[in-house]
Scaffold this motif. Sequence first.
Motif, PDB file in Angstrom:
ATOM      1  N   TRP A  19       0.808  -1.217   0.000  1.00 43.83           N
ATOM      2  CA  TRP A  19       0.000   0.000   0.000  1.00 43.83           C
ATOM      3  C   TRP A  19       0.843   1.269   0.000  1.00 43.83           C
ATOM      4  O   TRP A  19       1.999   1.260   0.414  1.00 43.83           O
ATOM      5  CB  TRP A  19      -0.924   0.008   1.227  1.00 43.83           C
ATOM      6  N   SER A  23       1.878  10.320   0.587  1.00 47.03           N
ATOM      7  CA  SER A  23       2.348  10.935  -0.654  1.00 47.03           C
ATOM      8  C   SER A  23       2.626  12.397  -0.383  1.00 47.03           C
ATOM      9  O   SER A  23       2.097  12.984   0.564  1.00 47.03           O
ATOM     10  CB  SER A  23       1.306  10.783  -1.772  1.00 47.03           C
ATOM     11  N   PRO A  47       0.464   7.160 -12.063  1.00 45.48           N
ATOM     12  CA  PRO A  47      -0.253   5.973 -11.588  1.00 45.48           C
ATOM     13  C   PRO A  47      -0.003   4.740 -12.454  1.00 45.48           C
ATOM     14  O   PRO A  47      -0.575   3.685 -12.197  1.00 45.48           O
ATOM     15  CB  PRO A  47      -1.729   6.396 -11.669  1.00 45.48           C
ATOM     16  N   ARG A 160      -2.429   8.015  -7.432  1.00 45.52           N
ATOM     17  CA  ARG A 160      -2.047   7.236  -6.252  1.00 45.52           C
ATOM     18  C   ARG A 160      -1.954   8.163  -5.042  1.00 45.52           C
ATOM     19  O   ARG A 160      -1.188   9.114  -5.042  1.00 45.52           O
ATOM     20  CB  ARG A 160      -0.705   6.548  -6.469  1.00 45.52           C
ATOM     21  N   GLU A 161      -2.732   7.866  -4.030  1.00 44.62           N
ATOM     22  CA  GLU A 161      -2.749   8.642  -2.795  1.00 44.62           C
ATOM     23  C   GLU A 161      -2.639   7.693  -1.611  1.00 44.62           C
ATOM     24  O   GLU A 161      -2.648   6.471  -1.775  1.00 44.62           O
ATOM     25  CB  GLU A 161      -4.053   9.454  -2.702  1.00 44.62           C
ATOM     26  N   ARG A 162      -2.567   8.256  -0.416  1.00 48.62           N
ATOM     27  CA  ARG A 162      -2.517   7.442   0.800  1.00 48.62           C
ATOM     28  C   ARG A 162      -3.698   6.466   0.837  1.00 48.62           C
ATOM     29  O   ARG A 162      -4.839   6.848   0.572  1.00 48.62           O
ATOM     30  CB  ARG A 162      -2.560   8.345   2.028  1.00 48.62           C
ATOM     31  N   CYS A 164      -4.083   3.886  -1.185  1.00 50.75           N
ATOM     32  CA  CYS A 164      -4.240   3.200  -2.476  1.00 50.75           C
ATOM     33  C   CYS A 164      -3.278   2.020  -2.567  1.00 50.75           C
ATOM     34  O   CYS A 164      -2.248   1.994  -1.895  1.00 50.75           O
ATOM     35  CB  CYS A 164      -3.925   4.152  -3.629  1.00 50.75           C
ATOM     36  N   ALA A 165      -3.619   1.092  -3.429  1.00 47.17           N
ATOM     37  CA  ALA A 165      -2.682   0.012  -3.730  1.00 47.17           C
ATOM     38  C   ALA A 165      -1.424   0.611  -4.354  1.00 47.17           C
ATOM     39  O   ALA A 165      -1.492   1.558  -5.136  1.00 47.17           O
ATOM     40  CB  ALA A 165      -3.319  -0.988  -4.678  1.00 47.17           C
TER      41      ALA A 165
END
Length: 201
Positions: A19, A23, A47, A160-162, A164-165
């Motif tokens: 995970w 970011s 991403p 993609r953020e905190r 996220c996979a």
Amino acid sequence: MLTIHADSRDHALLVEGDWIADSGQLADLVAAHPRARVRQWPGILTPGLINIHGTELLEEAYHPDPREAAELGTEPLMGDALAALHMDDARWGASARRGVQRMLAYGTVRAACEELRNRAVRDAVRRTGLAVMGRIGRPDGVPSLDPCASGRPVVFPPPRERGCAARFAVFDVRDEAELAERGAGTCVATVVDGRLVYRRR
């Protein structure tokens, strides 16, 4: 183990296991997590890409083994060239694994597919970690390992953020416009489920 991946614009992602834990700017993440390993890459962190021709590239193409290059070349074989080959389950599975590895080298983190009907292909793709998303019908454009070369607009997954996979790619370009112009062969790294699955030598 915590790993920070950062690009030339100082955009960074903190990866913990599968995970994204955080970011932000590289300096801020390093200050907040001084024990994290830092990987700095040239270019832009994105991403990753979605290859909309997943079915065509994984289930309707044969990716030659490097040992077959003299006879079959190195590009995916489709249509009549594929029909001329004897394809059993073992060969389909090996082809799919090579196809996924080649897609990862172009920064692809998701493939859009109709239902994969070939069990050997389906099992091989599942084991690679490449995400598969559904699609309806056949997309326009030319199936290509490089999503930028299909003749269609480049498609990215959500940012993609905190939370996220940890699935993303880095391309050695200045921005997304240059990526679309030069193509995904500029990929320097691809991360899937927190693992560095491709790194340009």
